[in-house]
Each structure stands twice: as structure tokens, then as C-alpha cells.
Motif scaffolding. Structure first.
Motif, PDB file in Angstrom:
ATOM      1  N   SER A 208      57.909  33.691  21.788  1.00  0.00           N
ATOM      2  CA  SER A 208      56.773  33.559  20.869  1.00  0.00           C
ATOM      3  C   SER A 208      57.231  33.407  19.416  1.00  0.00           C
ATOM      4  O   SER A 208      56.455  33.001  18.559  1.00  0.00           O
ATOM      5  N   LEU A 209      58.492  33.740  19.139  1.00  0.00           N
ATOM      6  CA  LEU A 209      58.992  33.623  17.757  1.00  0.00           C
ATOM      7  C   LEU A 209      59.684  32.279  17.500  1.00  0.00           C
ATOM      8  O   LEU A 209      60.130  32.025  16.396  1.00  0.00           O
TER       9      LEU A 209
ATOM     10  N   SER B  58      62.776  45.737  11.005  1.00  0.00           N
ATOM     11  CA  SER B  58      64.090  45.088  11.126  1.00  0.00           C
ATOM     12  C   SER B  58      64.002  43.583  10.900  1.00  0.00           C
ATOM     13  O   SER B  58      65.014  42.929  10.680  1.00  0.00           O
ATOM     14  N   LEU B  59      62.802  43.015  10.946  1.00  0.00           N
ATOM     15  CA  LEU B  59      62.655  41.569  10.731  1.00  0.00           C
ATOM     16  C   LEU B  59      62.343  41.216   9.273  1.00  0.00           C
ATOM     17  O   LEU B  59      62.224  40.045   8.932  1.00  0.00           O
TER      18      LEU B  59
ATOM     19  N   LEU C 290      54.025  44.514  20.106  1.00  0.00           N
ATOM     20  CA  LEU C 290      54.756  45.760  20.397  1.00  0.00           C
ATOM     21  C   LEU C 290      53.899  47.007  20.196  1.00  0.00           C
ATOM     22  O   LEU C 290      53.995  47.961  20.962  1.00  0.00           O
TER      23      LEU C 290
ATOM     24  N   GLU D 112      56.018  44.442  29.954  1.00  0.00           N
ATOM     25  CA  GLU D 112      57.262  43.951  29.370  1.00  0.00           C
ATOM     26  C   GLU D 112      57.893  45.018  28.507  1.00  0.00           C
ATOM     27  O   GLU D 112      57.206  45.703  27.778  1.00  0.00           O
TER      28      GLU D 112
ATOM     29  N   TYR E  48      67.527  38.280  17.300  1.00  0.00           N
ATOM     30  CA  TYR E  48      66.298  39.054  17.521  1.00  0.00           C
ATOM     31  C   TYR E  48      66.577  40.272  18.391  1.00  0.00           C
ATOM     32  O   TYR E  48      66.067  41.359  18.141  1.00  0.00           O
TER      33      TYR E  48
ATOM     34  N   LYS F 194      52.223  37.905  17.833  1.00  0.00           N
ATOM     35  CA  LYS F 194      53.174  37.209  18.704  1.00  0.00           C
ATOM     36  C   LYS F 194      53.830  38.135  19.728  1.00  0.00           C
ATOM     37  O   LYS F 194      54.003  37.764  20.880  1.00  0.00           O
ATOM     38  N   LEU F 195      54.233  39.326  19.311  1.00  0.00           N
ATOM     39  CA  LEU F 195      55.011  40.195  20.205  1.00  0.00           C
ATOM     40  C   LEU F 195      54.206  41.368  20.770  1.00  0.00           C
ATOM     41  O   LEU F 195      54.540  41.904  21.828  1.00  0.00           O
TER      42      LEU F 195
ATOM     43  N   MET G  19      60.476  56.683  23.737  1.00  0.00           N
ATOM     44  CA  MET G  19      61.009  55.352  23.447  1.00  0.00           C
ATOM     45  C   MET G  19      59.965  54.576  22.663  1.00  0.00           C
ATOM     46  O   MET G  19      58.776  54.743  22.865  1.00  0.00           O
TER      47      MET G  19
ATOM     48  N   PHE H 286      57.562  49.191  13.752  1.00  0.00           N
ATOM     49  CA  PHE H 286      57.993  48.309  14.840  1.00  0.00           C
ATOM     50  C   PHE H 286      58.770  47.086  14.347  1.00  0.00           C
ATOM     51  O   PHE H 286      59.664  46.603  15.030  1.00  0.00           O
TER      52      PHE H 286
ATOM     53  N   LYS I 172      68.117  42.955  16.423  1.00  0.00           N
ATOM     54  CA  LYS I 172      67.180  43.625  15.527  1.00  0.00           C
ATOM     55  C   LYS I 172      66.133  44.450  16.269  1.00  0.00           C
ATOM     56  O   LYS I 172      65.789  45.542  15.856  1.00  0.00           O
ATOM     57  N   LEU I 173      65.580  43.908  17.342  1.00  0.00           N
ATOM     58  CA  LEU I 173      64.456  44.579  18.010  1.00  0.00           C
ATOM     59  C   LEU I 173      64.840  45.263  19.327  1.00  0.00           C
ATOM     60  O   LEU I 173      64.161  46.194  19.761  1.00  0.00           O
TER      61      LEU I 173
ATOM     62  N   LEU J 228      64.470  44.526  22.449  1.00  0.00           N
ATOM     63  CA  LEU J 228      63.435  44.609  23.490  1.00  0.00           C
ATOM     64  C   LEU J 228      64.013  44.544  24.902  1.00  0.00           C
ATOM     65  O   LEU J 228      63.552  45.236  25.799  1.00  0.00           O
TER      66      LEU J 228
ATOM     67  N   ARG K 166      51.170  51.876  26.912  1.00  0.00           N
ATOM     68  CA  ARG K 166      52.163  52.677  27.633  1.00  0.00           C
ATOM     69  C   ARG K 166      51.918  54.170  27.407  1.00  0.00           C
ATOM     70  O   ARG K 166      52.001  54.982  28.320  1.00  0.00           O
TER      71      ARG K 166
ATOM     72  N   PHE L 241      61.505  37.381  26.282  1.00  0.00           N
ATOM     73  CA  PHE L 241      61.037  38.377  25.314  1.00  0.00           C
ATOM     74  C   PHE L 241      60.665  37.774  23.958  1.00  0.00           C
ATOM     75  O   PHE L 241      59.765  38.274  23.292  1.00  0.00           O
ATOM     76  N   TYR L 242      61.404  36.757  23.532  1.00  0.00           N
ATOM     77  CA  TYR L 242      61.260  36.305  22.143  1.00  0.00           C
ATOM     78  C   TYR L 242      60.729  34.894  21.976  1.00  0.00           C
ATOM     79  O   TYR L 242      60.699  34.382  20.856  1.00  0.00           O
TER      80      TYR L 242
ATOM     81  N   LYS M  23      51.351  47.255  23.054  1.00  0.00           N
ATOM     82  CA  LYS M  23      52.010  47.698  24.288  1.00  0.00           C
ATOM     83  C   LYS M  23      52.391  49.173  24.209  1.00  0.00           C
ATOM     84  O   LYS M  23      52.315  49.898  25.200  1.00  0.00           O
TER      85      LYS M  23
ATOM     86  N   LYS N 101      65.768  47.877  25.674  1.00  0.00           N
ATOM     87  CA  LYS N 101      64.765  48.919  25.940  1.00  0.00           C
ATOM     88  C   LYS N 101      64.097  48.714  27.291  1.00  0.00           C
ATOM     89  O   LYS N 101      63.791  49.668  27.999  1.00  0.00           O
TER      90      LYS N 101
END
Lengths: 107, 107
Positions: free
Chosen positions: B17-18, A17-18, A71, B107, B65, A68-69, A106, A14, B68-69, B71, A78, B14-15, A74, B74
Motif C-alpha cells: 500500500s506504500l 519511524s516514517l 496499524l 495481518e 520499511y 494505507k496500513l 506487542m 505507530f 522501520k516498522l 511488521l 486485536r 505487508f507494504y 488493527k 512482528k
């Protein structure tokens, strides 16, 4: 509860990429290709301890991103909902099932 | 195509929190509460230019972000698939529609 390696593999999926290229390389060698710390150290011409520290720091970063996210959490939620949907709609048209499949695939 | 403010609002959602607390505060005042740069500058006792620079940097980070992600991309894709699913299943049981609603509200 997932074992730690499986969890880190998911988080790496997940959030890779960071990460920096070096972090990504060490993690991929260690977790995906099952190299030992010593083998990675040799390949990069650094100490075993340096590789260990880098990997531990990266693991902590991955857990921080998840905090934080969320992912991965979730994704699991899902996935459960989609499985239940599929059960309920087992006899639906191909079109319906195709959309559910796409949602399942996805990230 | 979304206008820029709407897009930044989504990306912030979405971001956020970063981001750092300061970045979050400036962005919330500017984008959610519609404060002017001058008003934010006054409140934080810094120059208007400093607020402007911080917000521009934060916007660039949010786009990075997203690159890279992905979100937001998606989320949009999932939203479209779920809308089509709902159309196809308009006459389904409450249980089915409830699950689709829950998926839509994630989300």
C-alpha cells in the motif's frame, strides 16, 4: 470516539519511524511535551506559522499512513479479541496468561 | 532462513500500500505472476534495465520499511505465540479457538 489529541498520539506512536527528524521533534514537543507553537518556533528560530504548517502536514501524513496500513485499527481490533480471550480463560494456567500478556504488549 | 523470493513476497504483502502503482505492477508481475524482466519490459514498452532498476529499488524500499516498522517480524513473533497458545489450549471451547483463529488470520 477518541479525541483528536489521543488519536494523533497513537498514530505518532505507530508511524513515527516514517517521519523526518524535524517532523518527529516538532510532534514530540507539541503532543508529548505540551509545548506551544510559539515556544517551538522560538526554540528552532523559525516562525510560528512554519511550525504550525509542519505539524498540520505531519498530522495529515499520519492519517494517510493509517489509511494505507491501518496499524492503529488493527491494534484496537486485536486488543478487543485478546480481552475477550482473557475473560474466557480467566482461570487458565500461568503459562497461558503469560502468552496472552505478551501478545497484548506487542504493538 | 527464508529464501529471498519468499521474504520479498511477504514484505510486498505487508507494504504494497506504500508503493506507487507502477512499482506495485512490476512487483506483482515479477514476483506473483512469474513474468521475466524481458516480458515486463515488452508489456510496458521500456528497457529491460529500467524494469530491473525499478524492481531492485522497490525491494530496497520494502526492506527499509521493514527496518522501520518491523511488521513482518512482528507477524512472525505473534504467529509463534499463537501457535503455542493453541497447543496449550487444544481442548478448549469453540469460542476460545475461534478467537485464536481470528487473531491468527489478522495481518
Amino acid at each position: 470516539m477518541l479525541d483528536k489529541t489521543t488519536r494523533i498520539n497513537y498514530l505518532f506512536d505507530f508511524y513515527q519511524s516514517l517521519l523526518t527528524p524535524k517532523q518527529k521533534n516538532y510532534m514530540a514537543l507539541y503532543y508529548l511535551d505540551d509545548f506551544s507553537l510559539g515556544e517551538i518556533a522560538e526554540q528552532y528560530n523559525v516562525s510560528r506559522q512554519a511550525v504550525y504548517d509542519n505539524i498540520k502536514r505531519t498530522e495529515a501524513m499520519l492519517e494517510e499512513y493509517e489509511e494505507k496500513l491501518g496499524l492503529f485499527a488493527k491494534f484496537q481490533e486485536r486488543d478487543q479479541l485478546l480481552s475477550r480471550l482473557k475473560e474466557l480463560l480467566g482461570n487458565s494456567s500461568d503459562k497461558v496468561l503469560e502468552i496472552i500478556d505478551r501478545l497484548e504488549n506487542m504493538e
